[in-house]
Design a protein around this motif. Sequence first.
Motif, mmCIF file in Angstrom:
data_model
loop_
_atom_site.group_PDB
_atom_site.id
_atom_site.type_symbol
_atom_site.label_atom_id
_atom_site.label_comp_id
_atom_site.label_asym_id
_atom_site.label_seq_id
_atom_site.Cartn_x
_atom_site.Cartn_y
_atom_site.Cartn_z
ATOM 1 N N THR A 79 1.012 -1.048 -0.110
ATOM 2 C CA THR A 79 0.071 0.010 0.285
ATOM 3 C C THR A 79 0.785 1.225 0.007
ATOM 4 O O THR A 79 1.889 1.163 0.800
ATOM 5 N N ALA A 80 0.700 2.205 -1.061
ATOM 6 C CA ALA A 80 1.499 3.111 -1.094
ATOM 7 C C ALA A 80 0.630 4.635 -1.034
ATOM 8 O O ALA A 80 -0.474 4.613 -1.950
ATOM 9 N N LEU A 81 1.177 5.637 -0.238
ATOM 10 C CA LEU A 81 0.346 6.901 -0.199
ATOM 11 C C LEU A 81 1.174 8.002 -1.008
ATOM 12 O O LEU A 81 2.238 8.106 -0.765
ATOM 13 N N PHE A 82 0.416 8.472 -1.914
ATOM 14 C CA PHE A 82 1.195 9.678 -2.679
ATOM 15 C C PHE A 82 0.140 10.806 -2.541
ATOM 16 O O PHE A 82 -0.874 10.795 -2.801
ATOM 17 N N ASP A 83 0.705 11.951 -1.870
ATOM 18 C CA ASP A 83 0.083 13.034 -1.597
ATOM 19 C C ASP A 83 0.686 14.261 -1.487
ATOM 20 O O ASP A 83 1.857 14.441 -1.603
ATOM 21 N N VAL A 84 -0.121 15.640 -2.008
ATOM 22 C CA VAL A 84 0.562 16.688 -2.022
ATOM 23 C C VAL A 84 -0.126 17.487 -0.810
ATOM 24 O O VAL A 84 -1.535 17.656 -0.919
ATOM 25 N N VAL A 85 0.609 17.831 -0.071
ATOM 26 C CA VAL A 85 0.043 18.861 1.335
ATOM 27 C C VAL A 85 -0.066 20.112 0.752
ATOM 28 O O VAL A 85 1.107 20.675 0.448
ATOM 29 N N GLY A 86 -1.089 20.840 0.988
ATOM 30 C CA GLY A 86 -1.134 22.218 0.880
ATOM 31 C C GLY A 86 -2.409 22.865 1.544
ATOM 32 O O GLY A 86 -2.967 22.081 2.263
ATOM 33 N N ASP A 87 -2.807 24.004 0.980
ATOM 34 C CA ASP A 87 -4.368 24.378 1.455
ATOM 35 C C ASP A 87 -5.310 23.616 1.083
ATOM 36 O O ASP A 87 -6.287 23.589 1.772
#
Length: 113
Positions: free
Chosen positions: A31-39
């Motif tokens: 299981t892999a999480l790909f995210d962009v944290v921002g507003d």
Amino acid sequence: MYYVYELPDILIGTQTTSRKARNVARDPRVTALFDVVGDAPVGALVYGTAELDRHDVLAKRATIFRRYMDDEAADGFARSLADSWEPVIIRVRPDRIVSWDYRKGFPGFPVDA
């Protein structure tokens, strides 16, 4: 985590001694999480099967790094890492992907207009 999407797989560069590589060698279910944290967070949770790819690793790592830096820097970074650790590619074949995109707002999660 740097990665590149090479249909139908996701390629992730690492070292053979990393926890990620050791986990894949022990159990290929990932299981892999790909995210962009921002507003407003955007991301995907990928469930799939992985394998350790040791073929043409330096070129594949440079390709991954080119998503994040220019060609010369990517090639140099791939070489410098390979000088210190044995590189390997984790090739993830997704079975299921769950994605989210809060840029358009979500109840209780306001987004600036």
